[in-house]
Write a protein that holds these residues in place. Structure first.
Motif, PDB file in Angstrom:
ATOM      1  N   ARG A 173      -6.769   6.523   2.364  1.00  0.00           N
ATOM      2  CA  ARG A 173      -8.034   5.776   2.486  1.00  0.00           C
ATOM      3  C   ARG A 173      -7.986   4.776   3.655  1.00  0.00           C
ATOM      4  O   ARG A 173      -8.907   4.681   4.469  1.00  0.00           O
ATOM      5  N   LEU A 174      -6.878   4.017   3.733  1.00  0.00           N
ATOM      6  CA  LEU A 174      -6.748   2.988   4.775  1.00  0.00           C
ATOM      7  C   LEU A 174      -6.665   3.613   6.165  1.00  0.00           C
ATOM      8  O   LEU A 174      -7.221   3.087   7.131  1.00  0.00           O
ATOM      9  N   VAL A 175      -5.969   4.751   6.246  1.00  0.00           N
ATOM     10  CA  VAL A 175      -5.848   5.452   7.536  1.00  0.00           C
ATOM     11  C   VAL A 175      -7.200   6.036   7.930  1.00  0.00           C
ATOM     12  O   VAL A 175      -7.671   5.850   9.065  1.00  0.00           O
ATOM     13  N   CYS A 183       0.816  -1.228   0.000  1.00  0.00           N
ATOM     14  CA  CYS A 183       0.000   0.000   0.000  1.00  0.00           C
ATOM     15  C   CYS A 183       0.845   1.272   0.000  1.00  0.00           C
ATOM     16  O   CYS A 183       0.402   2.312  -0.482  1.00  0.00           O
ATOM     17  N   LEU A 184       2.071   1.184   0.534  1.00  0.00           N
ATOM     18  CA  LEU A 184       2.894   2.402   0.637  1.00  0.00           C
ATOM     19  C   LEU A 184       3.292   2.953  -0.727  1.00  0.00           C
ATOM     20  O   LEU A 184       3.735   4.097  -0.822  1.00  0.00           O
ATOM     21  N   GLU A 185       3.102   2.154  -1.786  1.00  0.00           N
ATOM     22  CA  GLU A 185       3.394   2.645  -3.144  1.00  0.00           C
ATOM     23  C   GLU A 185       2.348   3.656  -3.621  1.00  0.00           C
ATOM     24  O   GLU A 185       2.546   4.288  -4.663  1.00  0.00           O
ATOM     25  N   ASP A 186       1.232   3.819  -2.889  1.00  0.00           N
ATOM     26  CA  ASP A 186       0.113   4.640  -3.354  1.00  0.00           C
ATOM     27  C   ASP A 186      -0.392   5.535  -2.214  1.00  0.00           C
ATOM     28  O   ASP A 186      -1.178   5.099  -1.370  1.00  0.00           O
ATOM     29  N   PRO A 187       0.062   6.800  -2.194  1.00  0.00           N
ATOM     30  CA  PRO A 187      -0.304   7.694  -1.077  1.00  0.00           C
ATOM     31  C   PRO A 187      -1.817   7.871  -0.901  1.00  0.00           C
ATOM     32  O   PRO A 187      -2.294   7.996   0.235  1.00  0.00           O
ATOM     33  N   LYS A 208       4.274   4.352  11.235  1.00  0.00           N
ATOM     34  CA  LYS A 208       4.531   5.806  11.180  1.00  0.00           C
ATOM     35  C   LYS A 208       3.517   6.532  10.318  1.00  0.00           C
ATOM     36  O   LYS A 208       3.167   7.686  10.575  1.00  0.00           O
ATOM     37  N   ALA A 209       3.024   5.841   9.282  1.00  0.00           N
ATOM     38  CA  ALA A 209       2.011   6.438   8.397  1.00  0.00           C
ATOM     39  C   ALA A 209       0.637   6.478   9.061  1.00  0.00           C
ATOM     40  O   ALA A 209      -0.316   7.003   8.486  1.00  0.00           O
TER      41      ALA A 209
END
Ligand code: HPA
Ligand code: ZN
Length: 325
Positions: free
Chosen positions: A232-234, A223-227, A266-267
């Motif tokens: 959305r996930l956060v 998922c980290l490849e797509d900000p 961290k995200a």
């Protein structure tokens, strides 16, 4: 060390565990003999030596071969009770198990034998050790989607199914192929999860969310490849059930110290740590947590955060969640 002691004593929750992936070489060899199933390894050592993988598919070949020794209801009971006794030893208070019925049906095993054995062991572990559990039926995404609805309905009629999942070979098998069975699952009141973003691209995570309406993503590390996906996930507090030993064994990351779990946390993502297929990947839940925290320079406080995340992500009642915290 102190971190290891802390993690071992900490009450824990497992949310990403394939019961067939807990088949240790000892039981594998014993069941192959008892059931007269011919497998290429004759000894426990030879079986262990074969557990070297290049990617997800090379693992799945070995995993499905191992699963082929499971034939009788008591095999499923013994396998599941052995795993539940590991849970007891590791202070795992709640566990959610995947199983792969299509593999067993293809091997000529009745669904009632598979589920009867698993459900009986889960009941005994709850009664004797107070370990709560949920059983999640996985649809194998590299098979024809068409028979999945009838399978789900038959399994639910047998009882004990809490949710539906999606596993097996990810690349080339996007979530959208399984829209119908996930829609039926939702209408039946079942929980929904899917493996996505293990080897597959962020687009598969989007599809799992938008087409399958899943409540959690299994793995999801890409998922980290797509900000925009991370946002959305956060925002929706979608849990990611991360399996560090699995990711290293299947070469998603070259080594544990390269794993992105620290960056996921961290995200602001609701990441949790789990064991996936512990008999094949070199360790159960405590080992996954301890070695990952240690190699990523994370702390006991991070261990607590991971377990609070897992309680939040669990499919159990609020009352049970309170007792797990
Ligand atoms: N990924 C996909 N399918 C699986 C896995 C996995 O890690 N383990 C068992 N089936
Ligand atoms: Zn998995």
């Amino acid at each position: 060390g102190m971190l290891a002691d802390f993690v071992e004593e900490l009450p824990k929750v497992e949310l990403h565990l394939h019961i067939e992936g807990t088949l240790e070489p000892e039981l594998l060899i014993a069941l192959a003999q008892r059931n007269g199933v011919d497998i290429p390894y004759k000894t426990i050592e030879a079986a262990r030596a074969a557990y070297q993988f290049e990617d997800l598919q090379s693992f799945l070949n070995v995993y499905y071969l191992g699963a082929s020794v499971l034939r009788e209801e008591r095999d499923f009971y013994e396998l599941t009770l052995a795993y539940m006794s590991r849970c007891k030893a590791q202070q795992i208070r709640h566990t959610e198990l995947f199983f792969d019925p299509q593999t067993h049906l293809a091997n000529g095993v009745a669904l009632a034998a598979v589920m009867g054995g698993i459900n009986a062991a889960l009941r005994d572990a709850e009664r004797d050790w107070h370990i709560s559990s949920a059983l999640i039926l996985c649809i194998e995404r590299d098979r024809d989607p068409q028979p999945a609805v009838a399978l789900l309905e038959r399994a639910c009629a047998l009882g004990g199914i809490a949710g539906i999942g999606l596993d097996s070979a990810e690349l080339g098998n996007p979530p959208e192929k399984f829209q119908e069975v996930f829609k039926v699952a939702k209408s039946m009141g079942l929980h929904r999860v899917a493996h996505a973003g293990e080897e597959g691209p962020p687009a598969y995570i989007w599809q799992a969310l938008d087409v399958l309406d899943v409540e959690r993503i299994d793995h999801g590390v890409r998922c980290l490849e797509d900000p925009a996906l991370v946002r959305r996930l956060v925002d929706d507090r979608i849990p990611l059930t991360v399996c560090p030993f699995s990711n290293v064994a299947l070469k998603v990351f070259s080594r544990l110290s390269e794993h992105n779990l620290g960056r996921l946390l961290k995200a602001g993502l609701l990441a949790t740590i789990h064991s996936d297929d512990p008999a094949y990947f070199g360790g159960y839940l405590s080992e996954n947590i301890i070695e990952t925290l240690s190699d990523l320079d994370l702390t006991a406080e991070d261990a607590l955060l991971l377990e609070r995340n897992a309680v939040e992500a669990a499919f159990c009642t609020d009352q049970r969640k309170q007792s797990l915290l």
